[in-house]
Enzyme design. Structure first.
Site, mmCIF file in Angstrom:
data_model
loop_
_atom_site.group_PDB
_atom_site.id
_atom_site.type_symbol
_atom_site.label_atom_id
_atom_site.label_comp_id
_atom_site.label_asym_id
_atom_site.label_seq_id
_atom_site.Cartn_x
_atom_site.Cartn_y
_atom_site.Cartn_z
ATOM 1 N N ASN A 1 -18.014 97.361 24.202
ATOM 2 C CA ASN A 1 -17.641 98.741 23.899
ATOM 3 C C ASN A 1 -17.878 98.971 22.407
ATOM 4 O OD1 ASN A 1 -15.576 97.050 23.071
ATOM 5 N ND2 ASN A 1 -13.924 98.305 23.843
ATOM 6 N N HIS B 1 -17.573 99.795 18.485
ATOM 7 C CA HIS B 1 -16.553 99.730 17.441
ATOM 8 C C HIS B 1 -17.189 99.924 16.073
ATOM 9 C CE1 HIS B 1 -12.955 98.025 19.563
ATOM 10 N NE2 HIS B 1 -13.877 97.669 20.433
ATOM 11 N N CYS C 1 -11.432 96.116 27.700
ATOM 12 C CA CYS C 1 -10.334 96.085 26.733
ATOM 13 C C CYS C 1 -9.837 94.651 26.691
ATOM 14 C CB CYS C 1 -9.217 97.035 27.155
ATOM 15 S SG CYS C 1 -7.660 96.796 26.266
ATOM 16 N N GLY C 2 -9.821 94.049 25.514
ATOM 17 C CA GLY C 2 -9.435 92.649 25.396
ATOM 18 C C GLY C 2 -8.011 92.379 25.839
ATOM 19 N N ASN C 3 -7.078 93.244 25.456
ATOM 20 C CA ASN C 3 -5.684 93.040 25.850
ATOM 21 C C ASN C 3 -5.476 93.268 27.338
ATOM 22 O OD1 ASN C 3 -4.610 92.268 23.353
ATOM 23 N ND2 ASN C 3 -4.423 94.389 22.678
ATOM 24 N N ASN D 1 0.236 97.072 23.496
ATOM 25 C CA ASN D 1 -0.908 97.750 24.111
ATOM 26 C C ASN D 1 -0.639 97.757 25.612
ATOM 27 O OD1 ASN D 1 -4.541 97.194 23.919
ATOM 28 N ND2 ASN D 1 -3.387 99.064 24.180
ATOM 29 N N THR E 1 -10.329 93.868 21.349
ATOM 30 C CA THR E 1 -11.717 93.928 20.896
ATOM 31 C C THR E 1 -11.787 94.395 19.444
ATOM 32 O OG1 THR E 1 -11.887 96.108 21.952
ATOM 33 C CG2 THR E 1 -12.787 94.225 23.161
ATOM 34 N N GLY E 2 -10.838 95.250 19.041
ATOM 35 C CA GLY E 2 -10.791 95.692 17.650
ATOM 36 C C GLY E 2 -10.492 94.553 16.693
ATOM 37 N N GLU F 1 -8.218 104.206 18.901
ATOM 38 C CA GLU F 1 -9.049 103.888 20.057
ATOM 39 C C GLU F 1 -9.707 105.139 20.637
ATOM 40 O OE1 GLU F 1 -8.201 100.882 22.874
ATOM 41 O OE2 GLU F 1 -6.350 100.282 21.863
ATOM 42 N N ARG F 2 -10.939 104.960 21.026
ATOM 43 C CA ARG F 2 -11.722 106.035 21.630
ATOM 44 C C ARG F 2 -11.017 106.587 22.871
ATOM 45 N NH1 ARG F 2 -17.416 104.525 24.486
ATOM 46 N NH2 ARG F 2 -15.957 103.009 25.347
ATOM 47 N N CYS G 1 -5.213 96.166 19.591
ATOM 48 C CA CYS G 1 -6.511 96.290 20.258
ATOM 49 C C CYS G 1 -7.222 94.950 20.150
ATOM 50 C CB CYS G 1 -7.345 97.393 19.620
ATOM 51 S SG CYS G 1 -9.006 97.551 20.316
#
Length: 291
Positions: free
Chosen positions: A176, A178, A87-89, A27, A238-239, A227-228, A236
Site C-alpha cells: 500500500n 506510503h 494493514c500490518g496490524n 489500531n 506498515t507505517g 492513514e489513507r 500503523c
C-alpha cells in the site's frame, strides 16, 4: 432527515452476524469469520460498523476467508467503505484470531492479501497468542509501483510542498502507498492540517498514507500517522516499516529499530540479506458481539 451513517434498514433485522473487535496498539478493527458466515456488501457494513457514534467503532472491517493460495485470506475495508490492500496490524491480528479461536493449530501461517501472501510467526503462551511477527516482504521503491508521480528511480528525501510547507519526503510501498517525512517534534506537529493535505497530494494518484517521524536515537523512532481514507490512528504497522526504511535510506537510523506511536511500540527489522522487513508486536481481543 435520518443520517446515512445509521444502521442500514435494508439489512437490519434480517440477518445476524457474529464479530470480534480486536486492537493492536490501539489500531482497532472489527473481525468477522467468513469461513462459516457470509457478509454481503462489506463496504457498506464497514461504513456503519466503523462509525464510533452509531456503530461498533473501529478503524475498519476485516473479513477472514478461506484461501486457495495460503492458509487464510483477509480482506479489509476502511471506515469510508474503500477496500485497502493490506494493514500490518490487522494482518497480525488475523494470526491471533485464527489461532485463539481454534481455526488452526499452526504457529507459522500464510495469509493471502490484496498485496500478496504474507507469513506470520506466532508466539503462544498458555494457549493464546501473545506476540505476532509478520514478514511484510520487500519494500517497493519504484515510483510507478508505489505509485508516486516522479521521473526518477526512487522518491527518496525529495522536497514536497504541502499546504505551504516543504517536507523532505520518502515514498515507499509495503503493498500500500506510503510517504514519510522526518520532523523535529511529532508531539506538537499539526497532523490534522498536514496529514489530509499530504494524503490527497496530486503526486499520489491513489492517495497515500502519511507518516511523520522523529529520530530519538539510531535505534528508536517516534511516529504519528495519517492513514489513507481513515485519518489519524493510534498505530500503523506498515507505517512503522516505512518509517524505518526511510530512516535507513537517509542515514537516520539502523535496520533494527523500535517505533514508538501513540498506541505503543512496534519492533522493525529490515533484513539486509533478504531485503524483507519484519514487523513484531502484540494484539488483543477486546470483545465478541453479534448484530
Amino acid at each position: 432527515m435520518i443520517s446515512t451513517r445509521r444502521w442500514p434498514s435494508s439489512v437490519w433485522g434480517k440477518m445476524k452476524m457474529k464479530f470480534t473487535k480486536m486492537q493492536a496498539l490501539g489500531n482497532d478493527y472489527i473481525y468477522i469469520n467468513c469461513l462459516n458466515q457470509v457478509v454481503d456488501n462489506p463496504s457498506k457494513w464497514a461504513v456503519f460498523l466503523s462509525n464510533r457514534h452509531y456503530g461498533v467503532g473501529s478503524d475498519g472491517l476485516v473479513l477472514i476467508l478461506p484461501s486457495e493460495k495460503a492458509d487464510f485470506r483477509m480482506r479489509m475495508f476502511n471506515p469510508d467503505g474503500t477496500e485497502a490492500e493490506i494493514c500490518g496490524n490487522a494482518l497480525r491480528s488475523v494470526g491471533k484470531y485464527v489461532y485463539d479461536y481454534g481455526l488452526t493449530k499452526e504457529s507459522s501461517l500464510s495469509i493471502e492479501t490484496l498485496a500478496g501472501i504474507r507469513t506470520l510467526e506466532l508466539t503462544v503462551k498458555n494457549g493464546l497468542v501473545s506476540m505476532i511477527s509478520a514478514d511484510m516482504g520487500i519494500p517497493v521503491l519504484e515510483p510507478l509501483k508505489i505509485p508516486v508521480d516522479f521521473p526518477g528511480d526512487a522518491y527518496v528525501e525529495q522536497p514536497l510542498k504541502v499546504d505551504g510547507r516543504v517536507f523532505m519526503a520518502t515514498a515507499v510501498s509495503m503493498g500500500n502507498p506510503h510517504v514519510v517525512a522526518f520532523i523535529d517534534d511529532v508531539d506538537t506537529f499539526p497532523l490534522a492540517r498536514y496529514g489530509p493535505a499530504m494524503e490527497h497530494h496530486k503526486i499520489f494518484p491513489k492517495k497515500v498514507n502519511a507518516e511523520f517521524a522523529q529520530v530519538i536515537d539510531r535505534n528508536t523512532l517516534k511516529m504519528r500517522v495519517w492513514e489513507r481514507s481513515t485519518g489519524e490512528t493510534l498505530a500503523c504497522g506498515t507505517g512503522c516499516c516505512v518509517s524505518v526504511v526511510g530512516g535507513v535510506l537517509t542515514g537516520r537510523c539502523e535496520r533494527k529499530a523500535v517505533v514508538r506511536q501513540i498506541g505503543g511500540e512496534l519492533y522493525i527489522d529490515w533484513d539486509a540479506g533478504s531485503g524483507h522487513i519484519f514487523l513484531t508486536g502484540p494484539s488483543e481481543r477486546v470483545f465478541d458481539g453479534e448484530i
